[in-house]
Design a protein around this motif. Structure first.
Motif: not given
Length: 281
Positions: A241-269
């Motif tokens: 949503a930030a990319i589409v509406v606000l043009d807030e682009l993340l770096t590849p490393l920040q994308g990996v960081a978000i993926a880590c948190v998502i994976a951790a949340s999926v694993g925990a749930t």
């Protein structure tokens, strides 16, 4: 079940698109005033739908719903303060540490420490590229996460004491009342601007009314474990949503960081289903 999954996904996208539009308005009006407009819109709609009965309530009933309202107001206020200082996707990722921690603390399985480590790695990776980050922005996101965890716990108690949407409607009204004075002080005459009021109402619909409705319908047929896993997509939806509406682009490393948190949340749930009351962030 497929329809229920799509309803949850629509709710997730709606929340984050609403947050993106809210951030886009921060140059015009303060985050606190926008939060108030969002809460006021959802409170009015929920009160009209639920028409909560207030008579005959015990002190314990009121104590629980007041705590619920405080956590709801603090959660929304803190995450909007974070949005104003750091990228939307990163703010939601850090906020997600709250419910993730709650899920892990409720488990006695040693393997869940893996998910803690994975989430910690994600947050650590965000620190390697601090150009878009501020200490205040990260602190507000952590505060929002803590309030979200409290919201989850108190929503269960509220639901047990207040039927239907009564508790949520009362809590929303309390949260709105709590932020009324700060919103007037920081928003001033801008709160009377027709465009601001219209966009604020739209944000309330996108970030609260639509997600609540979708999730309530979906949870009638969707297993809680599946719902929790789907909710783990919130950080990714926020980043998109930030990319589409606000043009807030993340770096590849920040994308990996978000993926880590998502994976951790999926694993925990997946390890332990958690309470799944809809959460307005």
């Amino acid at each position: 079940m497929r329809r229920a999954v799509w309803l949850v996904l629509v709710g997730i996208v709606s929340v984050q698109v609403g947050a993106a539009f809210a951030k886009d308005l921060f140059d015009t009006i303060s985050p606190t005033a926008i939060v108030w407009l969002r809460l006021a819109t959802s409170a009015l709609v929920l009160a009209a739908l639920a028409r909560p009965r207030l008579r005959g309530r015990t002190r314990s009933d009121w104590a629980v719903v007041v705590g619920f309202g405080l956590s709801l107001g603090l959660m929304n206020w803190a995450i909007y303060q974070s949005f104003a200082r750091i990228p939307l996707g990163i703010a939601v990722t850090i906020e997600f540490i709250g419910p993730l921690t709650l899920a892990v603390l409720g488990s006695r399985r040693a393997r869940d420490l893996v998910w803690v480590g994975l989430a910690a790695l994600g947050v650590l990776l965000l620190g390697f590229e601090p150009a878009d980050l501020t200490v205040a922005g990260m602190a507000f996101a952590l505060l929002a996460g803590a309030a979200w965890a409290a919201y989850i716990l108190l929503s269960a108690r509220t639901g047990a004491r207040w039927p239907g949407l009564d508790g949520l409607a009362v809590a929303s009204l309390l949260a709105t009342a709590l932020l009324t004075v700060p919103a007037i002080v920081t928003g001033g005459e801008t709160l009377l601007d027709g465009h601001v009021l219209l966009v604020g109402a739209m944000i309330g619909l996108l970030s609260s009314v639509i997600p609540y409705s979708c999730e309530m319908v979906a949870l009638r047929t969707l297993p809680p474990s599946v719902f929790s896993i789907l909710m783990s997509l919130e950080p990714a939806a926020a980043a998109l949503a930030a990319i589409v509406v606000l043009d807030e682009l993340l770096t590849p490393l920040q994308g990996v960081a978000i993926a880590c948190v998502i994976a951790a949340s999926v694993g925990a749930t997946r390890s332990r289903p958690v309470h799944t009351e809809p959460a307005p962030d």
